[in-house]
Design an enzyme around this catalytic site. Structure first.
Site: not given
Length: 223
Positions: A14-17
């Site tokens: 998963f990417d965060l921002d």
């Protein structure tokens, strides 16, 4: 990329921002702080969404309209002065994300964070919002810029965790996430609640684009 085999367990990066959290307030206020400290004009806040996700030093070079690497580095240092103490918590978790993460983990999937943000900050954010219980590990870049490129970051995670690309998927809101996934042989799921567009995601090779985090549960089952 044609994927038809249903797997019982996947490694989900998963990417965060723009994917797990909406960090617009913190990032834009820290950009404003850096630019004003340098005496440079700041674009309207509503135009700064494009700076969320890509490597920040490159975004500063564009905002400063300069090829001076030292100036972009100085802006990044000023940005981090505020971000490390205040900006990283000017943030919110997107609706339904905790429930979706819990469901995916409960189904036996292995969850990882894969963000271009410095790992030291990403870990603090994930802990602050009580999301660390869902993830096996949080991966990000180094403060010196190492692994800000998603292709390099994903390759690092696959190697470090001994993950198979055909049992893994990248979830993110930017074309960088999709390109990084494709370059490593992973399908990329583009999310539309963040800062990318459907056109950019699809043009970058997204396997599918999702409008709501809750769609992840079913979509992951058939990758």
């Amino acid at each position: 990329m044609k994927i038809t085999i249903q797997k019982n367990s996947m490694n989900i990066l998963f990417d965060l921002d723009g994917t797990l959290t909406d960090s617009f307030e913190g990032i834009t206020k820290c950009i404003f702080h850096a630019m004003t400290q340098l005496g440079k004009p700041v674009p309207p806040p509503e135009t700064l969404g494009r700076c969320i996700g890509p490597p920040l030093k490159k975004s500063f070079a564009r905002l400063l309209d300069s090829q001076d690497d030292g100036l972009a580095e100085q802006a990044l240092i000023l940005y981090r002065e505020r971000f490390a103490s205040v900006g990283l918590f000017e943030n919110r978790v997107y609706d339904h994300i905790p429930q979706v993460l819990g469901t995916l983990k409960g189904k036996g999937h292995n969850l990882y964070v894969a963000t271009a943000k410095p790992e030291i900050y990403a870990k603090r954010i994930i802990r602050h919002f009580d999301l660390d219980k869902y993830f096996k590990h949080v991966y990000g870049s180094e403060l010196d810029g190492t692994r800000t490129d998603k292709t390099t970051l994903i390759a690092h995670i696959l190697d470090k965790e001994s993950l198979s690309a055909d049992e893994s998927v990248m979830v993110g809101d930017r074309e960088h996430d999709m390109v990084g996934a494709g370059n490593n042989g992973l399908p990329g799921l583009g999310v539309l609640w963040g800062y990318g567009t459907r056109e950019a995601l699809e043009n970058s090779g997204a396997y599918a684009c999702l409008d709501d985090p809750r769609e992840l549960v079913d979509k992951i089952s058939y990758i």
